[in-house]
Write a protein that holds these residues in place. Structure first.
Motif, PDB file in Angstrom:
ATOM      1  N   GLU A   1       0.807  -1.228   0.000  1.00  0.00           N
ATOM      2  CA  GLU A   1       0.000   0.000   0.000  1.00  0.00           C
ATOM      3  C   GLU A   1       0.836   1.272   0.000  1.00  0.00           C
ATOM      4  O   GLU A   1       0.303   2.372  -0.201  1.00  0.00           O
ATOM      5  CB  GLU A   1      -0.951   0.002   1.205  1.00  0.00           C
ATOM      6  CG  GLU A   1      -0.290   0.127   2.557  1.00  0.00           C
ATOM      7  CD  GLU A   1       0.291  -1.188   3.067  1.00  0.00           C
ATOM      8  OE1 GLU A   1       0.911  -1.181   4.154  1.00  0.00           O
ATOM      9  OE2 GLU A   1       0.128  -2.214   2.363  1.00  0.00           O
ATOM     10  N   THR A   2       2.156   1.160   0.227  1.00  0.00           N
ATOM     11  CA  THR A   2       2.999   2.358   0.242  1.00  0.00           C
ATOM     12  C   THR A   2       3.513   2.745  -1.145  1.00  0.00           C
ATOM     13  O   THR A   2       4.087   3.825  -1.305  1.00  0.00           O
ATOM     14  CB  THR A   2       4.211   2.155   1.173  1.00  0.00           C
ATOM     15  OG1 THR A   2       5.087   1.161   0.625  1.00  0.00           O
ATOM     16  CG2 THR A   2       3.773   1.744   2.565  1.00  0.00           C
ATOM     17  N   VAL A   3       3.358   1.882  -2.140  1.00  0.00           N
ATOM     18  CA  VAL A   3       3.892   2.170  -3.475  1.00  0.00           C
ATOM     19  C   VAL A   3       3.021   3.220  -4.157  1.00  0.00           C
ATOM     20  O   VAL A   3       1.841   3.007  -4.409  1.00  0.00           O
ATOM     21  CB  VAL A   3       3.971   0.891  -4.327  1.00  0.00           C
ATOM     22  CG1 VAL A   3       4.435   1.240  -5.744  1.00  0.00           C
ATOM     23  CG2 VAL A   3       4.925  -0.123  -3.695  1.00  0.00           C
ATOM     24  N   LYS A   4       3.604   4.376  -4.459  1.00  0.00           N
ATOM     25  CA  LYS A   4       2.900   5.473  -5.118  1.00  0.00           C
ATOM     26  C   LYS A   4       3.065   5.415  -6.635  1.00  0.00           C
ATOM     27  O   LYS A   4       2.173   5.834  -7.378  1.00  0.00           O
ATOM     28  CB  LYS A   4       3.442   6.814  -4.572  1.00  0.00           C
ATOM     29  CG  LYS A   4       2.955   8.081  -5.296  1.00  0.00           C
ATOM     30  CD  LYS A   4       1.467   8.342  -5.162  1.00  0.00           C
ATOM     31  CE  LYS A   4       1.057   8.815  -3.791  1.00  0.00           C
ATOM     32  NZ  LYS A   4       1.614  10.132  -3.430  1.00  0.00           N
ATOM     33  N   LEU A   5       4.215   4.891  -7.089  1.00  0.00           N
ATOM     34  CA  LEU A   5       4.522   4.972  -8.517  1.00  0.00           C
ATOM     35  C   LEU A   5       5.390   3.795  -8.952  1.00  0.00           C
ATOM     36  O   LEU A   5       6.329   3.412  -8.259  1.00  0.00           O
ATOM     37  CB  LEU A   5       5.275   6.281  -8.819  1.00  0.00           C
ATOM     38  CG  LEU A   5       5.717   6.498 -10.268  1.00  0.00           C
ATOM     39  CD1 LEU A   5       4.518   6.756 -11.175  1.00  0.00           C
ATOM     40  CD2 LEU A   5       6.707   7.667 -10.360  1.00  0.00           C
ATOM     41  N   ILE A   6       5.067   3.248 -10.117  1.00  0.00           N
ATOM     42  CA  ILE A   6       5.965   2.364 -10.854  1.00  0.00           C
ATOM     43  C   ILE A   6       6.474   3.172 -12.040  1.00  0.00           C
ATOM     44  O   ILE A   6       5.682   3.639 -12.871  1.00  0.00           O
ATOM     45  CB  ILE A   6       5.249   1.091 -11.338  1.00  0.00           C
ATOM     46  CG1 ILE A   6       4.743   0.269 -10.146  1.00  0.00           C
ATOM     47  CG2 ILE A   6       6.173   0.247 -12.213  1.00  0.00           C
ATOM     48  CD1 ILE A   6       3.837  -0.886 -10.535  1.00  0.00           C
ATOM     49  N   ALA A   7       7.779   3.384 -12.104  1.00  0.00           N
ATOM     50  CA  ALA A   7       8.379   4.196 -13.168  1.00  0.00           C
ATOM     51  C   ALA A   7       9.493   3.388 -13.821  1.00  0.00           C
ATOM     52  O   ALA A   7      10.483   3.050 -13.172  1.00  0.00           O
ATOM     53  CB  ALA A   7       8.926   5.503 -12.613  1.00  0.00           C
ATOM     54  N   VAL A   8       9.323   3.096 -15.098  1.00  0.00           N
ATOM     55  CA  VAL A   8      10.248   2.210 -15.807  1.00  0.00           C
ATOM     56  C   VAL A   8      10.526   2.776 -17.194  1.00  0.00           C
ATOM     57  O   VAL A   8       9.633   3.369 -17.816  1.00  0.00           O
ATOM     58  CB  VAL A   8       9.651   0.787 -15.924  1.00  0.00           C
ATOM     59  CG1 VAL A   8      10.543  -0.119 -16.772  1.00  0.00           C
ATOM     60  CG2 VAL A   8       9.443   0.168 -14.549  1.00  0.00           C
ATOM     61  N   THR A   9      11.753   2.573 -17.671  1.00  0.00           N
ATOM     62  CA  THR A   9      12.094   2.909 -19.043  1.00  0.00           C
ATOM     63  C   THR A   9      11.829   1.708 -19.934  1.00  0.00           C
ATOM     64  O   THR A   9      12.296   0.606 -19.652  1.00  0.00           O
ATOM     65  CB  THR A   9      13.572   3.336 -19.146  1.00  0.00           C
ATOM     66  OG1 THR A   9      13.755   4.525 -18.369  1.00  0.00           O
ATOM     67  CG2 THR A   9      13.959   3.617 -20.582  1.00  0.00           C
ATOM     68  N   HIS A  10      11.085   1.914 -20.996  1.00  0.00           N
ATOM     69  CA  HIS A  10      10.720   0.832 -21.907  1.00  0.00           C
ATOM     70  C   HIS A  10      11.955   0.235 -22.569  1.00  0.00           C
ATOM     71  O   HIS A  10      12.196  -0.981 -22.490  1.00  0.00           O
ATOM     72  CB  HIS A  10       9.752   1.384 -22.961  1.00  0.00           C
ATOM     73  CG  HIS A  10       9.036   0.337 -23.738  1.00  0.00           C
ATOM     74  ND1 HIS A  10       8.222   0.637 -24.812  1.00  0.00           N
ATOM     75  CD2 HIS A  10       9.000  -1.016 -23.625  1.00  0.00           C
ATOM     76  CE1 HIS A  10       7.704  -0.474 -25.297  1.00  0.00           C
ATOM     77  NE2 HIS A  10       8.172  -1.486 -24.613  1.00  0.00           N
ATOM     78  N   VAL A  11      12.740   1.088 -23.246  1.00  0.00           N
ATOM     79  CA  VAL A  11      13.989   0.676 -23.884  1.00  0.00           C
ATOM     80  C   VAL A  11      15.109   1.512 -23.279  1.00  0.00           C
ATOM     81  O   VAL A  11      15.251   2.686 -23.626  1.00  0.00           O
ATOM     82  CB  VAL A  11      13.928   0.869 -25.415  1.00  0.00           C
ATOM     83  CG1 VAL A  11      15.277   0.582 -26.052  1.00  0.00           C
ATOM     84  CG2 VAL A  11      12.853  -0.023 -26.027  1.00  0.00           C
ATOM     85  N   PRO A  12      15.894   0.949 -22.361  1.00  0.00           N
ATOM     86  CA  PRO A  12      16.979   1.723 -21.758  1.00  0.00           C
ATOM     87  C   PRO A  12      17.997   2.184 -22.799  1.00  0.00           C
ATOM     88  O   PRO A  12      18.198   1.525 -23.833  1.00  0.00           O
ATOM     89  CB  PRO A  12      17.602   0.731 -20.759  1.00  0.00           C
ATOM     90  CG  PRO A  12      16.487  -0.205 -20.426  1.00  0.00           C
ATOM     91  CD  PRO A  12      15.717  -0.358 -21.718  1.00  0.00           C
ATOM     92  N   THR A  13      18.627   3.295 -22.504  1.00  0.00           N
ATOM     93  CA  THR A  13      19.505   3.935 -23.481  1.00  0.00           C
ATOM     94  C   THR A  13      20.802   3.179 -23.719  1.00  0.00           C
ATOM     95  O   THR A  13      21.448   3.358 -24.742  1.00  0.00           O
ATOM     96  CB  THR A  13      19.827   5.363 -23.004  1.00  0.00           C
ATOM     97  OG1 THR A  13      20.580   6.035 -24.007  1.00  0.00           O
ATOM     98  CG2 THR A  13      20.649   5.365 -21.719  1.00  0.00           C
ATOM     99  N   GLN A  14      21.227   2.314 -22.791  1.00  0.00           N
ATOM    100  CA  GLN A  14      22.563   1.742 -22.822  1.00  0.00           C
ATOM    101  C   GLN A  14      22.601   0.272 -23.216  1.00  0.00           C
ATOM    102  O   GLN A  14      23.545  -0.427 -22.900  1.00  0.00           O
ATOM    103  CB  GLN A  14      23.240   1.928 -21.456  1.00  0.00           C
ATOM    104  CG  GLN A  14      22.699   1.048 -20.338  1.00  0.00           C
ATOM    105  CD  GLN A  14      21.437   1.583 -19.691  1.00  0.00           C
ATOM    106  OE1 GLN A  14      20.886   2.589 -20.115  1.00  0.00           O
ATOM    107  NE2 GLN A  14      20.974   0.923 -18.650  1.00  0.00           N
ATOM    108  N   GLY A  15      21.570  -0.215 -23.955  1.00  0.00           N
ATOM    109  CA  GLY A  15      21.620  -1.611 -24.373  1.00  0.00           C
ATOM    110  C   GLY A  15      20.401  -2.010 -25.163  1.00  0.00           C
ATOM    111  O   GLY A  15      19.452  -1.249 -25.328  1.00  0.00           O
ATOM    112  N   GLY A  16      20.403  -3.241 -25.655  1.00  0.00           N
ATOM    113  CA  GLY A  16      19.336  -3.702 -26.510  1.00  0.00           C
ATOM    114  C   GLY A  16      18.065  -4.097 -25.800  1.00  0.00           C
ATOM    115  O   GLY A  16      17.060  -4.413 -26.432  1.00  0.00           O
TER     116      GLY A  16
END
Length: 391
Positions: A150-165
């Protein structure tokens, strides 16, 4: 239908001068985009900036329709801003943070996202938790599910990270977020334009993207998708007379669409060019784009891996058009300079841009070669032939 490579190269003046493998930095724009931008600047030159915007209001408004089609959104869910960083920041800083809130994110996150995480953690007593990777190197959806409470306010993720495939499992993450009722912010600056991105299929509440990368739009352009589900709960950290209305002497109201994240002064020529870039991608077909980009990237990985002393470092169950590698005995910047001297454009990713990922893998830097559909196998040969021999 596949990509007509001769046609798209004919549309791309830069193909006559360089083998461009820095599309994850900034792609070569097609002439249609450049012409649209220059034409509007010339109109501003002739009749004035405000007057040009009024005369071309249909083209400016069309950009919202084109971007909405591009990501499967409604036009009222699209804000056009200066770049993906502004888009991401306007969404992130709109959340009402409280002490004890938690952010769940991925190991491969980029510095421009992690620094705001750390700032909010310091300012508001928020906790930032990194979700472990699975065996393929992508974010573990099972671990994400276990870490939710219940403490999680946000899931924030990069779809395609800049440094790899790596391509993170955005839709699977969205399913977890929806089940838990947690806001989900997806950084799609490297995925929009090289693959099909549908916000409803993914299930994100917020998505940020840029014009200059795989979408092949102008620099200085970006956009934010904000779902109607969360719009009314988010008040942007920055307001002006475009994003809000001064209703009475001491009151104001925020506008009721995603343009609450915009401001009055904007790059109108670039906004028109961004719409043209979205149209160009849609006309080619996002599935066709993804098929060619993925195939070229896999072929480049195969060729690089066959060279003595060259190590490919891409991870993930699904991989993108970003290819990263090192050459034994040679610094990544040296390799990039050597390639530039042969008119082959690449870039370098360093540990400071993705510290959690680089430090866990013991990597100081990587050469990044990011392909696009206008690249050819002959250009792959040029890149490989220009690398130093280490046998």
């Amino acid at each position: 239908m596949g990509i007509d490579v001769e046609r798209v190269r004919a549309d791309t003046a830069g193909c006559e001068h360089v083998a461009h493998f820095n599309n994850a930095g900034s792609s070569l724009p097609p002439r249609q985009v450049t012409d649209a931008v220059v034409e509007h600047l010339r109109l501003e030159e002739r009749i004035g900036g405000y007057e040009a915007a009024a005369a071309r209001s249909d083209l400016i408004e069309h950009t919202y329709d084109a971007l909405a089609r591009l990501v499967g959104a409604g036009r009222d869910e699209i804000a056009v801003v200066e770049n993906a960083t502004v888009a991401w920041d306007m969404a992130f800083y709109s959340l009402p943070w409280r002490p004890g809130d938690r952010i769940l994110t991925a190991r491969a996150e980029y510095a421009s996202n992690v620094i705001p995480f750390l700032q909010i953690a310091r300012r508001h007593g928020v906790r930032v938790d990194v979700v472990p990777d699975d065996d393929s190197g992508q974010l573990s959806v099972d671990a994400l599910r276990r870490m939710l409470d219940e403490t999680v306010k946000l899931i924030a993720v990069t779809h395609v990270p800049t440094q790899g495939g790596l391509v993170n499992p955005a839709a699977e993450i969205g399913e977890v977020a929806r089940e838990a009722g947690v806001t989900y912010l997806l950084d799609a600056c490297q995925s929009v334009g090289q693959m099909r991105v549908d916000v409803e299929e993914i299930g994100c509440d917020l998505l940020s993207a840029t014009g200059r990368k795989f979408l092949r739009g102008p620099r200085g352009t970006g956009f934010l998708y904000c779902s109607r589900r969360v719009l009314e709960s988010l008040e942007p950290p920055f307001l002006d007379l475009h994003s809000a209305t001064w209703d009475s002497r001491d009151s104001y109201s925020v506008r009721d669409d995603a343009r609450r994240f915009e401001n009055w002064e904007t790059y109108q020529a670039g906004k028109i060019g961004l719409g043209v870039a979205a149209d160009y991608a849609l006309d080619l077909g996002l599935d066709a784009i993804e098929e060619r980009v993925t195939a070229l990237a896999e072929e480049l990985r195969r060729r690089l891996a066959a060279l003595p002393g060259v190590t490919v470092h891409d991870t993930g169950a699904r991989r993108s058009g970003i290819v990263t590698f090192t050459v034994a005995g040679h610094d990544s910047q040296e390799i990039a300079g050597r390639l530039a001297a042969k008119a082959v454009n690449v870039s370098v990713s360093s540990a400071s841009s993705a510290r959690w990922d680089f430090e866990s893998r013991g990597l100081p830097s990587l050469v990044r070669a990011s392909v696009h559909y206008y690249n050819t196998e002959d250009e792959l040969d040029r890149l490989c032939a220009a690398l130093p021999k280490t046998a």
